[in-house]
Design a protein around this motif. Structure first.
Motif, PDB file in Angstrom:
ATOM      1  N   ILE A 162       1.062   5.439  -5.090  1.00 57.45           N
ATOM      2  CA  ILE A 162       1.513   4.297  -4.280  1.00 57.45           C
ATOM      3  C   ILE A 162       0.568   3.129  -4.532  1.00 57.45           C
ATOM      4  O   ILE A 162      -0.636   3.236  -4.304  1.00 57.45           O
ATOM      5  N   THR A 186       1.373   0.962   2.708  1.00 55.85           N
ATOM      6  CA  THR A 186       1.050   2.102   1.839  1.00 55.85           C
ATOM      7  C   THR A 186       0.665   3.330   2.654  1.00 55.85           C
ATOM      8  O   THR A 186       0.926   4.460   2.236  1.00 55.85           O
ATOM      9  N   ILE A 189       4.032   4.727   3.837  1.00 55.38           N
ATOM     10  CA  ILE A 189       4.744   5.376   2.723  1.00 55.38           C
ATOM     11  C   ILE A 189       4.079   6.703   2.371  1.00 55.38           C
ATOM     12  O   ILE A 189       4.765   7.716   2.152  1.00 55.38           O
ATOM     13  N   VAL A 228       5.328   4.323  -6.800  1.00 57.96           N
ATOM     14  CA  VAL A 228       5.953   3.427  -5.827  1.00 57.96           C
ATOM     15  C   VAL A 228       5.101   2.167  -5.747  1.00 57.96           C
ATOM     16  O   VAL A 228       3.907   2.234  -5.443  1.00 57.96           O
ATOM     17  N   VAL A 230       4.625  -1.334  -3.867  1.00 49.71           N
ATOM     18  CA  VAL A 230       5.000  -2.012  -2.622  1.00 49.71           C
ATOM     19  C   VAL A 230       4.677  -3.497  -2.755  1.00 49.71           C
ATOM     20  O   VAL A 230       3.528  -3.881  -2.975  1.00 49.71           O
ATOM     21  N   LEU A 278       9.372  -1.335  -3.819  1.00 49.76           N
ATOM     22  CA  LEU A 278       9.811  -1.549  -2.445  1.00 49.76           C
ATOM     23  C   LEU A 278       9.366  -2.924  -1.959  1.00 49.76           C
ATOM     24  O   LEU A 278       8.382  -3.474  -2.469  1.00 49.76           O
ATOM     25  N   ALA A 285       9.921  -2.011   3.736  1.00 49.48           N
ATOM     26  CA  ALA A 285       9.451  -0.947   2.846  1.00 49.48           C
ATOM     27  C   ALA A 285       9.750   0.427   3.438  1.00 49.48           C
ATOM     28  O   ALA A 285      10.204   1.339   2.726  1.00 49.48           O
ATOM     29  N   LEU A 286       9.521   0.590   4.749  1.00 50.14           N
ATOM     30  CA  LEU A 286       9.752   1.883   5.385  1.00 50.14           C
ATOM     31  C   LEU A 286      11.234   2.224   5.442  1.00 50.14           C
ATOM     32  O   LEU A 286      11.628   3.374   5.234  1.00 50.14           O
ATOM     33  N   ALA A 289      12.272   3.113   1.966  1.00 48.03           N
ATOM     34  CA  ALA A 289      11.723   4.418   1.603  1.00 48.03           C
ATOM     35  C   ALA A 289      12.640   5.532   2.099  1.00 48.03           C
ATOM     36  O   ALA A 289      12.893   6.514   1.390  1.00 48.03           O
ATOM     37  N   LEU A 293      13.587   6.416  -1.448  1.00 47.40           N
ATOM     38  CA  LEU A 293      12.498   7.308  -1.847  1.00 47.40           C
ATOM     39  C   LEU A 293      12.750   8.739  -1.389  1.00 47.40           C
ATOM     40  O   LEU A 293      12.522   9.691  -2.147  1.00 47.40           O
TER      41      LEU A 293
END
Length: 388
Positions: A162, A186, A189, A228, A230, A278, A285-286, A289, A293
């Motif tokens: 990440i 991060t 994630i 990943v 971010v 992301l 991002a969340l 994910a 993800l």
């Protein structure tokens, strides 16, 4: 995205290290369970046609220490719960129903098969106990152990690096600059990756520099199954993530998505491995994910990648306006009313930067592109996130 994500190889792990892992093969029983007829109660093992009557106590069968002889006419064997039934006995009289004096025991009439757990009553040898792809929780581990296996063949956990970049980010616990915020995405994630069965590796936050991001990304791709990235994927003057990855030979499979929040999400492959980009806003991002993800990790684990994004239906507590041209995911609270019906309410503020709202949410409401307005009481698609 899923066409580029393939299931990983398998490995053998001891049972004490298998919690939370995914089975690569079905678990098959090595023998019957129980492997012999056992008593379900404390009492006396006897021949049913010797009852009622007075019998001679001629031995004992305890759990782990069976009676080696045979029950003949007029005999009774003291037996414990879980102990093997001795040969010749076909019923158990519980100790509360007998009267014992020295080595004589008076028993009432007892039908054949009373208080006996038959051999193979739980499962027989050769039975498939757990299917391939089963997540091993505590109960499943108990069943694997009961099968006789000391190890489990499981899918290798996806290694997910990440990387976040941005001059505005400071490490939590440090003293931020006057124009900085703490890096939070991060950590979120990484926590989700671990909860979903992956092995996260957070890389140091890189500054807004193409060369620095490219170097960190190259290191992150080594020894990982997925990188990943971010942030840094929008159209601003300081968004350098894609440019950095292009220096590593990135071939974009998805340049952006028609989803709100999360339009800058992207996905591609480099000679070193897969990369998922992301959005930089933590809530975006969340959310992405969960949508992208999580299914990728499931695919790498050999499981159904659609399961994490399976919708359910719930009734709106508050009306929602018509949606725009992009699929929209609203942070919401899912509950059950007094009638046992699922109900859901979107939070008022859906700003994609608000982590506090996401932490209070336990679901996402999905609105299709150009969906009309929804009145209170109407059914909507809901994606559960778990209890906050």
């Amino acid at each position: 995205m899923l066409t580029l994500a393939h299931s990983l190889d398998a490995e053998l792990v001891p049972l004490q290290a298998a919690l939370g892992r995914v089975l690569a093969d079905a678990v098959v029983a090595m023998r019957d369970q129980p492997p012999f007829d056992v008593s379900a109660m404390d009492g006396y093992a006897v021949r049913s046609h010797d009852t009622p009557g007075s019998l001679q106590v001629s031995g004992e069968s305890a759990a782990g220490h069976g009676f080696n002889g045979r029950v003949e006419a007029g005999m009774a064997i003291r037996i414990s719960t879980g102990a093997a039934m001795p040969d010749g006995a076909d019923t158990v009289v519980i100790q509360e129903d007998v009267r014992r004096e020295a080595d004589q025991v008076t028993v009432p009439a007892a039908a054949t098969g009373r208080h006996i757990r038959p051999r193979g009553g739980d499962f027989a040898a050769g039975t498939v106990l757990l299917p391939k792809g089963r997540l091993l929780d505590g109960v499943a581990l108990s069943l694997v152990a009961a099968s006789g296996a000391g190890q489990a063949r499981v899918m290798r956990s996806p290694r997910v690096a990440i990387l976040s970049s941005g001059d505005e980010l400071a490490a939590p616990g440090s003293e931020p600059g006057p124009f900085q915020i703490f890096d939070s995405a991060t950590f979120g994630i990484a926590g989700l990756v671990r909860a979903w069965g992956g092995l996260p590796h957070r890389l140091a936050v890189e500054k807004d520099d193409v060369e620095a991001i490219a170097s960190a990304a190259e290191q992150g791709l080594k020894g990982s199954d997925l990188l990943v990235v971010v942030g840094g994927a929008s159209v601003g003057d300081h968004d350098h993530a894609r440019a950095a990855l292009l220096k590593l030979g990135l071939e974009l499979a998805v340049e952006k998505i028609a989803v709100r929040p999360g339009k800058p999400t992207w996905f591609g492959v480099t000679p070193h491995g897969l990369v998922l980009g992301l959005p930089g806003n933590p809530a975006s991002a969340l959310a992405c994910a969960k949508l992208f993800l999580h299914p990728l990790i499931e695919a790498m684990l050999g499981r159904d990648p659609q399961a994490p994004v399976a919708m359910r239906r719930a009734r709106l507590l508050r009306a929602l306006p018509a949606n725009g041209p992009r699929e929209h995911y609203l942070r919401a609270h899912l509950d059950v009313d007094s009638d046992g019906q699922q109900i859901v309410q979107a939070f008022e503020d859906q700003d994609s930067s608000l982590i506090s709202v996401f932490a209070a949410a336990n679901a996402l409401i999905r609105l299709a592109p150009d969906a009309p307005a929804f009145a209170a009481g109407m059914l909507v698609d809901v994606l559960p996130l778990g209890t906050p």
